[in-house]
Design a protein around this motif. Sequence first.
Motif, PDB file in Angstrom:
ATOM      1  N   ASP A 375      20.767  33.795  47.004  1.00 32.27           N
ATOM      2  CA  ASP A 375      21.104  35.199  47.233  1.00 32.27           C
ATOM      3  C   ASP A 375      22.125  35.739  46.240  1.00 32.27           C
ATOM      4  OD1 ASP A 375      19.481  35.079  49.436  1.00 32.27           O
ATOM      5  OD2 ASP A 375      21.132  34.575  50.805  1.00 32.27           O
ATOM      6  N   GLY A 376      22.507  34.922  45.285  1.00 28.07           N
ATOM      7  CA  GLY A 376      23.490  35.369  44.296  1.00 28.07           C
ATOM      8  C   GLY A 376      24.927  35.151  44.715  1.00 28.07           C
ATOM      9  N   ALA A 377      25.144  34.444  45.830  1.00 27.07           N
ATOM     10  CA  ALA A 377      26.506  34.138  46.264  1.00 27.07           C
ATOM     11  C   ALA A 377      27.008  32.928  45.486  1.00 27.07           C
ATOM     12  CB  ALA A 377      26.545  33.858  47.757  1.00 27.07           C
ATOM     13  N   PRO A 378      28.175  33.058  44.855  1.00 22.70           N
ATOM     14  CA  PRO A 378      28.698  31.941  44.074  1.00 22.70           C
ATOM     15  C   PRO A 378      29.100  30.766  44.970  1.00 22.70           C
ATOM     16  CG  PRO A 378      30.231  33.784  44.054  1.00 22.70           C
ATOM     17  CD  PRO A 378      29.037  34.246  44.792  1.00 22.70           C
ATOM     18  N   THR A 379      28.985  29.560  44.443  1.00 22.90           N
ATOM     19  CA  THR A 379      29.155  28.379  45.291  1.00 22.90           C
ATOM     20  C   THR A 379      30.402  27.552  44.974  1.00 22.90           C
ATOM     21  OG1 THR A 379      27.687  27.242  43.776  1.00 22.90           O
ATOM     22  CG2 THR A 379      26.689  28.092  45.781  1.00 22.90           C
ATOM     23  N   SER A 380      31.263  28.027  44.054  1.00 23.00           N
ATOM     24  CA  SER A 380      32.497  27.253  43.859  1.00 23.00           C
ATOM     25  C   SER A 380      33.612  27.839  44.721  1.00 23.00           C
ATOM     26  CB  SER A 380      32.903  27.199  42.387  1.00 23.00           C
ATOM     27  OG  SER A 380      32.343  28.229  41.643  1.00 23.00           O
ATOM     28  N   SER A 381      34.853  27.572  44.395  1.00 24.13           N
ATOM     29  CA  SER A 381      35.896  28.135  45.239  1.00 24.13           C
ATOM     30  C   SER A 381      37.033  28.668  44.385  1.00 24.13           C
ATOM     31  CB  SER A 381      36.399  27.091  46.233  1.00 24.13           C
ATOM     32  OG  SER A 381      37.454  26.373  45.665  1.00 24.13           O
ATOM     33  N   PHE A 382      37.806  29.568  44.992  1.00 27.73           N
ATOM     34  CA  PHE A 382      38.960  30.134  44.311  1.00 27.73           C
ATOM     35  C   PHE A 382      40.017  29.043  44.139  1.00 27.73           C
ATOM     36  CE2 PHE A 382      36.862  33.963  45.413  1.00 27.73           C
ATOM     37  CZ  PHE A 382      37.396  34.962  44.635  1.00 27.73           C
ATOM     38  N   SER A 383      41.011  29.320  43.305  1.00 26.63           N
ATOM     39  CA  SER A 383      42.127  28.374  43.182  1.00 26.63           C
ATOM     40  C   SER A 383      43.255  28.847  44.086  1.00 26.63           C
ATOM     41  CB  SER A 383      42.652  28.342  41.757  1.00 26.63           C
ATOM     42  OG  SER A 383      41.639  27.938  40.890  1.00 26.63           O
ATOM     43  N   LEU A 384      43.992  27.873  44.611  1.00 27.31           N
ATOM     44  CA  LEU A 384      45.176  28.219  45.390  1.00 27.31           C
ATOM     45  C   LEU A 384      46.314  28.438  44.399  1.00 27.31           C
ATOM     46  CD1 LEU A 384      46.302  28.429  48.295  1.00 27.31           C
ATOM     47  CD2 LEU A 384      47.016  26.055  48.073  1.00 27.31           C
ATOM     48  N   VAL A 385      46.954  29.602  44.487  1.00 28.21           N
ATOM     49  CA  VAL A 385      48.067  29.878  43.577  1.00 28.21           C
ATOM     50  C   VAL A 385      49.347  30.044  44.385  1.00 28.21           C
ATOM     51  CG1 VAL A 385      46.704  30.897  41.718  1.00 28.21           C
ATOM     52  CG2 VAL A 385      47.498  32.337  43.578  1.00 28.21           C
ATOM     53  N   GLN A 386      50.465  29.683  43.773  1.00 28.31           N
ATOM     54  CA  GLN A 386      51.743  29.785  44.473  1.00 28.31           C
ATOM     55  C   GLN A 386      52.804  30.320  43.520  1.00 28.31           C
ATOM     56  OE1 GLN A 386      53.727  26.114  45.711  1.00 28.31           O
ATOM     57  NE2 GLN A 386      54.342  27.097  47.634  1.00 28.31           N
ATOM     58  N   TRP A 387      53.721  31.114  44.076  1.00 31.43           N
ATOM     59  CA  TRP A 387      54.856  31.605  43.296  1.00 31.43           C
ATOM     60  C   TRP A 387      55.903  30.511  43.202  1.00 31.43           C
ATOM     61  CZ3 TRP A 387      55.210  35.971  40.510  1.00 31.43           C
ATOM     62  CH2 TRP A 387      54.222  36.947  40.723  1.00 31.43           C
ATOM     63  N   GLN A 388      56.181  30.094  41.975  1.00 33.35           N
ATOM     64  CA  GLN A 388      57.214  29.077  41.760  1.00 33.35           C
ATOM     65  C   GLN A 388      58.089  29.536  40.605  1.00 33.35           C
ATOM     66  OE1 GLN A 388      55.388  25.259  41.154  1.00 33.35           O
ATOM     67  NE2 GLN A 388      54.439  25.215  43.184  1.00 33.35           N
ATOM     68  N   GLY A 389      59.374  29.654  40.859  1.00 30.33           N
ATOM     69  CA  GLY A 389      60.317  30.064  39.804  1.00 30.33           C
ATOM     70  C   GLY A 389      59.920  31.377  39.151  1.00 30.33           C
ATOM     71  N   GLY A 390      59.429  32.311  39.953  1.00 29.73           N
ATOM     72  CA  GLY A 390      59.079  33.628  39.417  1.00 29.73           C
ATOM     73  C   GLY A 390      57.742  33.681  38.710  1.00 29.73           C
ATOM     74  N   LYS A 391      56.984  32.565  38.741  1.00 30.54           N
ATOM     75  CA  LYS A 391      55.676  32.553  38.090  1.00 30.54           C
ATOM     76  C   LYS A 391      54.588  32.247  39.101  1.00 30.54           C
ATOM     77  CE  LYS A 391      56.392  31.359  33.261  1.00 30.54           C
ATOM     78  NZ  LYS A 391      57.495  30.398  33.039  1.00 30.54           N
ATOM     79  N   LEU A 392      53.412  32.786  38.860  1.00 28.15           N
ATOM     80  CA  LEU A 392      52.271  32.537  39.724  1.00 28.15           C
ATOM     81  C   LEU A 392      51.465  31.395  39.115  1.00 28.15           C
ATOM     82  CD1 LEU A 392      50.873  33.702  42.232  1.00 28.15           C
ATOM     83  CD2 LEU A 392      49.617  35.237  40.744  1.00 28.15           C
ATOM     84  N   LEU A 393      51.468  30.228  39.781  1.00 27.08           N
ATOM     85  CA  LEU A 393      50.826  29.054  39.194  1.00 27.08           C
ATOM     86  C   LEU A 393      49.725  28.505  40.089  1.00 27.08           C
ATOM     87  CD1 LEU A 393      54.034  27.115  38.069  1.00 27.08           C
ATOM     88  CD2 LEU A 393      52.480  28.430  36.619  1.00 27.08           C
ATOM     89  N   PRO A 394      48.623  28.028  39.475  1.00 26.16           N
ATOM     90  CA  PRO A 394      47.597  27.366  40.278  1.00 26.16           C
ATOM     91  C   PRO A 394      48.112  26.001  40.746  1.00 26.16           C
ATOM     92  CG  PRO A 394      47.045  27.273  37.948  1.00 26.16           C
ATOM     93  CD  PRO A 394      48.265  28.119  38.055  1.00 26.16           C
ATOM     94  N   VAL A 395      47.968  25.715  42.032  1.00 28.42           N
ATOM     95  CA  VAL A 395      48.519  24.454  42.547  1.00 28.42           C
ATOM     96  C   VAL A 395      47.466  23.564  43.210  1.00 28.42           C
ATOM     97  CG1 VAL A 395      50.855  25.366  42.884  1.00 28.42           C
ATOM     98  CG2 VAL A 395      49.184  25.595  44.722  1.00 28.42           C
ATOM     99  N   TYR A 396      46.269  24.110  43.446  1.00 32.47           N
ATOM    100  CA  TYR A 396      45.228  23.345  44.113  1.00 32.47           C
ATOM    101  C   TYR A 396      43.909  24.032  43.869  1.00 32.47           C
ATOM    102  CZ  TYR A 396      42.868  20.781  47.895  1.00 32.47           C
ATOM    103  OH  TYR A 396      42.013  19.985  48.612  1.00 32.47           O
ATOM    104  N   PRO A 397      42.779  23.359  43.720  1.00 30.54           N
ATOM    105  CA  PRO A 397      42.596  21.915  43.682  1.00 30.54           C
ATOM    106  C   PRO A 397      43.218  21.267  42.429  1.00 30.54           C
ATOM    107  CG  PRO A 397      40.542  23.060  43.207  1.00 30.54           C
ATOM    108  CD  PRO A 397      41.528  24.097  43.575  1.00 30.54           C
ATOM    109  N   ALA A 398      43.404  19.975  42.528  1.00 29.97           N
ATOM    110  CA  ALA A 398      44.138  19.240  41.506  1.00 29.97           C
ATOM    111  C   ALA A 398      43.592  19.489  40.096  1.00 29.97           C
ATOM    112  CB  ALA A 398      44.129  17.757  41.826  1.00 29.97           C
ATOM    113  N   ALA A 399      42.280  19.624  39.976  1.00 24.99           N
ATOM    114  CA  ALA A 399      41.673  19.767  38.656  1.00 24.99           C
ATOM    115  C   ALA A 399      42.223  20.980  37.913  1.00 24.99           C
ATOM    116  CB  ALA A 399      40.154  19.875  38.793  1.00 24.99           C
ATOM    117  N   ALA A 400      42.487  22.072  38.657  1.00 28.42           N
ATOM    118  CA  ALA A 400      42.956  23.298  38.007  1.00 28.42           C
ATOM    119  C   ALA A 400      44.471  23.443  38.093  1.00 28.42           C
ATOM    120  CB  ALA A 400      42.291  24.502  38.654  1.00 28.42           C
TER     121      ALA A 400
END
Lengths: 414, 292
Positions: A375-400
């Motif tokens: 149906d055109g729905a993408p099958t991967s997932s977003f990255s979890l991002v977190q604010w650390q020291g004033g920056k927005l960083l990807p923290v999970y999944p480990a690969a990213a």
Amino acid sequence: MKWNKYSKTTWQAAVAACALALTASGCASGSDTAATGQRNGPLVIGASVSLTGDFADSGKAVQRGYQLWADSVNAKGGLLGRKVEFKIVDDLSSPTQVITNYQNLINQDHVDLVFGPFSSLLTVPASQVAKRYGYAFLEPAGGGPQVFAQHLNNLFFVQPAPSVRAGDVFAKWVLSLPADKRPRTAAYAELDDPFAGPIAESIRTAFEAAGIKTVYKQVYPAETADLSPVMSGIAAAHPDVLVSGTQNNDAYAQVKSLVQLKFSPKFVFMSNGANSPLEFPDKVGAANTSGIMSSGDWYPSSTAAGSAEFAAAYVKKYGGTAQQIDNSSAEAYACGQLLADVAKKAGKIDNATIIKSLHSGSWPTLLGDLGWNADGAPTSSFSLVQWQGGKLLPVYPAAAAQSAPVYPKPNWGG
Amino acid sequence: MHALIQGVILGVLTAGVFALMASGQTLIFGIMKVVNLAQGAMVILGAYLSYQLFTSFGLDPFLAIPVTTVIMFALGVAVQWLFLRPLKKDDRSELSLLITFAVALLIEGVMSITWHTTYRSINTGYANSSWSLFGYQITLVRLWAFLLSLAALGLLYLLLNHTRFGRAVRATVQNPESAKLLGIEADRVSALGFGLGAATAAAAGSVYGLLYPFNSGSHYDLISKLLSIVILGGLGSVGGAVLGAVIVSTSSAVVAATISPAWSEMTFFVILIAILLVRPQGIFGTTVRGAL
């Protein structure tokens, strides 16, 4: 209801008749140029975006993404030797104008390919037009459930996952923690909006199934200017984790209220608002962002395919800093990346090839590797991002991940 | 119980700001029998002005109030002079609705061209500070806003009750014909009164911008709330506007905190209807001849 249905079918019939008449009359002159154009002339991609109206800001961001990709591919000699040109028309953010625009792009302008508009509202009618004429429909900004409920095989939503599943990565991370580190109680504050509330609801389903108790849940309407009453309810319930289904202003208001109420949950996840690199710290104060989580598909420090090149080209063309880039531009750019990849793999570029190719395998873009269901729905997932020291960083999944997740969340101002 | 009391605190503190906006609205009605549909837009314009002063010159929104009120006062006088004065007395009430709505749209248009439609908020260093009192949090900004509104309302009271201009205004409110016979220039009082209404909008706007994010379209929500407040309190009564604001803000904060934000507006309208059934002229209102 009955009248509606009736008028819809008549209307569709009328449109079909017009389309037939148009193709019949325009064929003789049109097919000639189209045929020669296919070989030597530029590859013309048509898109309707909202340059005015409600979606104008995001629409323009999409336009910048499309244009930027065309520039970068043309600088490298074009696509299979053909120069890429965009024909972009304004749809005024209107779901009726968008239909007219794609009809015209396909039937009058005879564009080779089409890309999508901004928002699910406009993507649904637009993708129907594309389907009718056998055009592949890569679209960067229509990820609502109604888009995939159409079951169109020519549609590809160019983001890692459908919009309502954007927060699932947070649930996945929380449930991956050892049992004694996990939150026991949760509160949910949800904006009544198809792209906010359902994201939190999807997390709630996962949390409740895993035994995390819901101690507070509130849905608030979009016109709620003051979120202090809701937040004081949450502070009183004292949950370990706060899951907020937010857009922008309500996210800022929630954080401000929590700071004022001096209540800092151990985990805070916000679906939107907290993932905007500039606005969020500006609105809530940089020190208060620390530890807040959100999800995202693109961030300036991303190392995904072509990301650095995109960010550099963007800043060069439009000025500002990489932090100021709207995600919609990155998503629009990714549509172009996919096209280039298909051309490279298949050695040709036409609608049937694009549809067939994208339905199998996984495709690297600056948003990560993408793949789609029927149906055109993408099958991967977003990255979890977190604010650390004033920056927005990807923290999970480990690969990213570029940093390890910090929990419990530091107190406000720390 | 905790949530209930916190809701009451929030409601009362917020009421000050709405009382300030509504007092201007009700004053304009009292003097001119004009329902000013542009009051909400003027509040937002006041918020934008103080936003601009804060971002460009670092001027604190509270300190910006003297500047914005003067600007808005002039604007109010101009609007009255240009658009409302030419109206014939007989159809002033009806036509003024259209005209003030047009003014609201005009202001909205100018604001969206100047500041675009992105939401803005004024974030001062103390925006998130609060005091704890017996386990309840009192937001500093809201407390300042409340005190400022009280002060502004106090000034308004002094102006209306202890100056010549105030006497002229009150005379015009009570009986325009007799006021004229006594030599009060109705046109001048009207213009100044409209200016004064706009000036209260400016002061309230500065505070509004501190509390809530706003954009050029925010005035629609505001005006419906303001109209409800002045109708509840009684059109033309400043005291009624204050009481109306307290009822509106407290009921919506308490319901939002204890039941759901989705019901908060609804609850207030139920109260409004109930009061109007008993007292159609509003709590402090008197039946006005020639009113709508």
